[in-house]
Design a protein around this motif. Structure first.
Motif, PDB file in Angstrom:
ATOM      1  N   LEU A  95       0.417  -1.116  -7.947  1.00 57.67           N
ATOM      2  CA  LEU A  95      -0.570  -1.868  -7.405  1.00 57.67           C
ATOM      3  C   LEU A  95      -0.165  -3.335  -7.357  1.00 57.67           C
ATOM      4  O   LEU A  95       0.708  -3.938  -8.123  1.00 57.67           O
ATOM      5  CB  LEU A  95      -1.820  -1.961  -8.659  1.00 57.67           C
ATOM      6  N   TRP A 103      -6.170  -1.763 -13.094  1.00 57.88           N
ATOM      7  CA  TRP A 103      -5.652  -0.777 -13.994  1.00 57.88           C
ATOM      8  C   TRP A 103      -6.005  -1.015 -15.473  1.00 57.88           C
ATOM      9  O   TRP A 103      -6.507   0.190 -16.145  1.00 57.88           O
ATOM     10  CB  TRP A 103      -4.094  -0.653 -13.896  1.00 57.88           C
ATOM     11  N   THR A 156      -3.696   4.337 -11.568  1.00 57.24           N
ATOM     12  CA  THR A 156      -3.453   3.575 -10.324  1.00 57.24           C
ATOM     13  C   THR A 156      -4.212   4.390  -8.989  1.00 57.24           C
ATOM     14  O   THR A 156      -4.714   3.563  -8.314  1.00 57.24           O
ATOM     15  CB  THR A 156      -1.913   3.855 -10.057  1.00 57.24           C
ATOM     16  N   ALA A 160      -6.884   2.020  -6.957  1.00 61.59           N
ATOM     17  CA  ALA A 160      -6.662   2.040  -5.602  1.00 61.59           C
ATOM     18  C   ALA A 160      -7.930   2.506  -4.752  1.00 61.59           C
ATOM     19  O   ALA A 160      -8.066   2.235  -3.583  1.00 61.59           O
ATOM     20  CB  ALA A 160      -5.478   2.586  -5.095  1.00 61.59           C
ATOM     21  N   GLN A 161      -8.665   3.684  -5.491  1.00 60.30           N
ATOM     22  CA  GLN A 161      -9.994   4.047  -4.727  1.00 60.30           C
ATOM     23  C   GLN A 161     -11.022   3.005  -4.588  1.00 60.30           C
ATOM     24  O   GLN A 161     -11.856   3.216  -3.824  1.00 60.30           O
ATOM     25  CB  GLN A 161     -10.367   5.115  -5.757  1.00 60.30           C
ATOM     26  N   LEU A 163     -11.539   0.541  -2.685  1.00 60.16           N
ATOM     27  CA  LEU A 163     -11.191   0.160  -1.399  1.00 60.16           C
ATOM     28  C   LEU A 163     -12.178  -1.130  -0.785  1.00 60.16           C
ATOM     29  O   LEU A 163     -11.401  -1.785  -0.088  1.00 60.16           O
ATOM     30  CB  LEU A 163     -11.065   1.118  -0.349  1.00 60.16           C
ATOM     31  N   LEU A 173      -9.242  -4.353   0.130  1.00 60.94           N
ATOM     32  CA  LEU A 173      -8.051  -3.577   0.322  1.00 60.94           C
ATOM     33  C   LEU A 173      -8.268  -2.875   1.474  1.00 60.94           C
ATOM     34  O   LEU A 173      -7.069  -2.894   2.210  1.00 60.94           O
ATOM     35  CB  LEU A 173      -7.923  -2.272  -0.862  1.00 60.94           C
ATOM     36  N   TYR A 177      -5.339  -3.926   4.239  1.00 61.19           N
ATOM     37  CA  TYR A 177      -4.064  -2.942   4.261  1.00 61.19           C
ATOM     38  C   TYR A 177      -4.258  -1.802   5.442  1.00 61.19           C
ATOM     39  O   TYR A 177      -3.259  -1.385   5.487  1.00 61.19           O
ATOM     40  CB  TYR A 177      -3.835  -2.734   2.926  1.00 61.19           C
ATOM     41  N   PHE A 189       0.628   2.559  -2.735  1.00 61.91           N
ATOM     42  CA  PHE A 189      -0.380   2.750  -3.837  1.00 61.91           C
ATOM     43  C   PHE A 189      -1.591   2.995  -3.493  1.00 61.91           C
ATOM     44  O   PHE A 189      -2.734   3.208  -4.415  1.00 61.91           O
ATOM     45  CB  PHE A 189      -0.185   1.134  -4.396  1.00 61.91           C
ATOM     46  N   LEU A 190      -1.834   2.949  -2.087  1.00 55.92           N
ATOM     47  CA  LEU A 190      -3.249   3.242  -1.476  1.00 55.92           C
ATOM     48  C   LEU A 190      -3.661   4.742  -1.148  1.00 55.92           C
ATOM     49  O   LEU A 190      -4.226   5.357  -0.691  1.00 55.92           O
ATOM     50  CB  LEU A 190      -3.838   2.480  -0.194  1.00 55.92           C
ATOM     51  N   CYS A 192      -2.397   7.564  -3.530  1.00 52.33           N
ATOM     52  CA  CYS A 192      -1.890   8.106  -4.805  1.00 52.33           C
ATOM     53  C   CYS A 192      -2.689   9.538  -4.854  1.00 52.33           C
ATOM     54  O   CYS A 192      -2.738  10.038  -6.087  1.00 52.33           O
ATOM     55  CB  CYS A 192      -2.433   7.344  -5.739  1.00 52.33           C
TER      56      CYS A 192
END
Length: 368
Positions: A95, A103, A156, A160-161, A163, A173, A177, A189-190, A192
């Motif tokens: 991340l 995390w 992770t 990252a979920q 968003l 995010l 991104y 990392f997005l 995973c």
């Protein structure tokens, strides 16, 4: 008076004929030009009003809309196992520093759950998708897929979920991104989540449809594929070897439906991306050799390794019209896991052919 009327009538007829000869064709030509310009202007306005459509569109079936993007595969031609090349890179997907504490929040929640005597969040070893590339063999143009993966973990993935969680500068995010016009481009990392989804059809032509347990953290309570299994670094990669997706599918069949490899055949139909959650799936079709839906039901009653992942199972006649109506039914249409409808469509195409399936689906949409 009668003679005068006759003369006037004849004169009028002569003048009318002269008018028609002299002016009718020019008037018709002028009217044709006006109509042509008018319709041309309308078409031009309509063309300008419509925005250019994206080259990538997600799977839909009439009113059923999903975020599932079929990246490779059409259902008709399976992707051979030898056509899938997976490389595992050394460095982990991590991340960004500004959200690393997300995390830590998940780890703290897991610690709290354990202290309360409840089920903690297991931080399993996973893979992140670094890149996905498609090519064709030079002679027979068979598909070749190349996946580059990075090691990662479940915490992770959960971090990252998030968003759409706001960052300190007000962005997210997703906005920072992800580009909707380039759905295959995203940092590892997005992405995973890499797994397999399988449409299982019994020997008596019944499609197995599972409903996810309310205990799972991702899409609880939704109707889903027959089998859904994530790729595990711990289980699916012995030593430093890369995972084999067909082997992951066979493991999922064993753990979720108690089916051994000799009891079914497998065909890899497609690779699909959930563009909303950035989750990758390899879509498989499995046909049971001898076990009917009654036999499978009896098998499941005697115990399943991962029974907790499903709370119920439906058996649906594997006909295009029946499955299409089932997908669109009022108590299902808004309760599907993102990639399941595309999976069942591709499985139908694989068995019954695209023309038959699309004709049945169009009829089901009209009647919906």
């Amino acid at each position: 008076m009668g003679g005068i009327d006759m003369v006037n009538g004849v004169a009028g007829a002569v003048i009318g004929m002269l008018f028609a000869v002299l002016f009718q064709q020019p008037l018709q030509d002028s009217w044709f030009r006006v109509r042509r310009r008018w319709f041309g202007a309308v078409r031009s306005l309509r063309f300008r009003a419509e925005e250019p459509g994206p080259s990538w569109t997600t799977f839909s079936l009439g009113p059923l809309r999903t975020p599932a993007l079929i990246v490779e595969g059409d259902g008709e031609t399976p992707i051979p196992a030898e056509g899938v090349h997976i490389q595992v890179l050394d460095d982990e997907a991590r991340l960004p520093a500004e959200i690393a504490h997300w995390w830590d929040e998940i780890e703290a929640e897991s610690t709290r759950l354990r202290a309360e005597g409840r089920t903690p969040i297991w931080n399993g070893q996973r893979y992140a998708v670094e890149s996905f590339d498609i090519s064709r063999t030079p002679l027979d143009e068979r598909p070749e897929v190349r996946l580059r993966l990075r090691p990662t973990d479940y915490y992770t993935f959960l971090a990252a979920q998030q968003l759409d969680r706001r960052l300190p500068d007000g962005s997210t995010l997703r906005s920072r991104y992800l580009d909707p016009d380039h759905p295959l481009e995203a940092p590892a990392f997005l992405q995973c989540s890499l797994g397999v989804n399988i449409a299982v059809v019994t020997a008596d032509d019944m499609l197995v449809v599972s409903r996810r347990s309310d205990r799972v953290r991702t899409a609880p309570g939704t109707w889903n594929s027959s089998v859904n299994e994530g790729v595990s670094r711990h289980i699916d990669s012995s030593g430093r070897s890369a995972p084999v997706l067909h082997a992951v599918a066979r493991r999922g069949m064993r753990e979720e439906l108690s089916l051994e490899p000799h009891e079914h055949s497998l065909a890899l139909l497609a690779f699909v991306l959930d563009v909303e959650k950035r989750q990758w799936s390899a879509h498989f079709y499995a046909r049971l050799n001898e076990l009917t839906h009654q036999g499978l039901r009896a098998r499941l009653s005697r115990g399943v390794a991962d029974r907790w992942e499903h709370q119920s199972i439906d058996y649906v006649p594997f006909r295009a019209a029946t499955v299409a109506r089932y997908l669109l039914h009022s108590d299902r249409i808004h309760r599907w896991a993102p990639v399941a409808p595309a999976l069942f469509h591709l499985a139908l195409v694989h068995v019954h052919g695209r023309a038959t399936v699309e004709r049945a689906e169009a009829q089901a949409v009209r009647r919906h």
